[in-house]
Design an enzyme around this catalytic site. Structure first.
Site, short mmCIF file in Angstrom:
data_model
loop_
_atom_site.label_atom_id
_atom_site.label_comp_id
_atom_site.label_asym_id
_atom_site.label_seq_id
_atom_site.Cartn_x
_atom_site.Cartn_y
_atom_site.Cartn_z
CB SER A 66 -0.98 0.01 1.18
OG SER A 66 -0.30 0.18 2.39
CG HIS B 171 9.49 1.60 12.08
ND1 HIS B 171 9.68 0.24 11.97
CD2 HIS B 171 9.16 1.83 13.38
CE1 HIS B 171 9.49 -0.32 13.15
NE2 HIS B 171 9.17 0.62 14.02
CG ASP C 191 21.79 3.22 10.51
OD1 ASP C 191 21.01 2.24 10.69
OD2 ASP C 191 22.04 4.05 11.40
N GLY D 299 21.88 -0.55 11.24
CA GLY D 299 21.07 -1.01 12.37
C GLY D 299 19.64 -1.33 11.94
CG ASP E 183 13.20 -0.26 12.06
OD1 ASP E 183 13.17 -0.16 10.83
OD2 ASP E 183 12.62 -1.18 12.68
C1 GRF Z 1 3.80 -0.61 6.84
O1 GRF Z 1 3.12 -0.50 8.06
C2 GRF Z 1 5.22 -0.12 6.95
O2 GRF Z 1 5.35 0.94 7.85
C3 GRF Z 1 5.93 -1.34 7.50
O3 GRF Z 1 5.32 -2.42 6.85
C4 GRF Z 1 3.99 -2.08 6.45
C5 GRF Z 1 3.94 -2.29 4.97
O4 GRF Z 1 2.66 -2.07 4.44
N1 GRF Z 1 7.35 -1.22 7.27
P1 GRF Z 1 2.46 -2.01 2.86
O5 GRF Z 1 3.06 -3.29 2.28
O6 GRF Z 1 3.14 -0.78 2.35
O7 GRF Z 1 0.97 -1.98 2.66
#
Ligand code: GRF
Length: 190
Positions: free
Chosen positions: A13, A103, A135, A137, A139
């Protein structure tokens, strides 16, 4: 305008939000052959490539293949969008300070998996999402943009995730645009 490569593992999405914002997506790569995001790419005539990590003997060989495909499509900025692998040194060295991630938490709180569940378990009253440079790490890279949402009574992982996702779709394209235009740079030495 910079050419963008999007790495996904699932629903896609955020990829859709990036496409809908008119950003130049040159290629979409998924490590999971069943990722729905691949269909989204095809619908928009964007090359959709499967590079399954399970087919490679180690992370470096797997990432070398990703780099090969990104270079073939002249990608200068890599956007992780629900990409469920930790980025390794091959990708980082080939795209130094040129990899972004979204994230679903207000970093540095709740890195890693199941951030929304962690947020609910801690009883935080505000959560949100973060766009950051990637990077070595998990997140941990420099933060570019954040959006906050309230945590409401009776929230479940699903309801909170949906509220956060709405904001992800707004800030991720905005942040990518700023980086593409050279208005935000990560000058940290790699
Ligand atoms: C999102 O919540 C994103 O923040 C996390 O994984 C999810 C991915 O959702 N890293 P989509 O595949 O973009 O719908």
């Amino acid at each position: 305008m910079k050419q963008i490569g999007v790495l996904i593992s699932g629903r896609g999405s955020n990829l859709q939000a990036i496409i809908d914002a008119g950003l130049p997506v040159a290629v979409v790569i998924s490590n999971d052959p069943s990722a729905f995001g691949l269909e989204r790419a095809k619908k928009h005539n964007i090359p959709a490539v499967i590079i399954n990590h399970k087919d490679y003997k180690d992370k470096n060989t797997y990432e070398l293949e990703i780099v090969k495909v990104l270079q073939k499509h002249k990608v200068d900025l890599v956007c992780l969008a629900g990409y469920m692998r930790i980025v390794g040194e091959v990708l980082l060295q080939n795209y130094p300070n040129k990899i972004l991630n979204i994230h679903p938490a207000l970093l540095p709180s709740f890195p890693g998996l199941h951030s929304q569940k962690q947020a609910l378990a801690h009883g935080v009253k505000i959560s949100g999402c973060t766009v950051h440079f990637v990077d070595e790490g998990c997140d941990t890279g420099p933060i570019i943009m954040q959006a906050a949402v309230p945590v409401v009574e009776n929230d479940t992982e699903e309801t909170l995730s949906a509220r956060i996702l709405e904001q992800e779709h707004i800030i991720y394209p905005q942040a990518i645009k700023l980086v593409c235009e050279g208005r935000i740079k990560n000058e940290k030495k790699v």
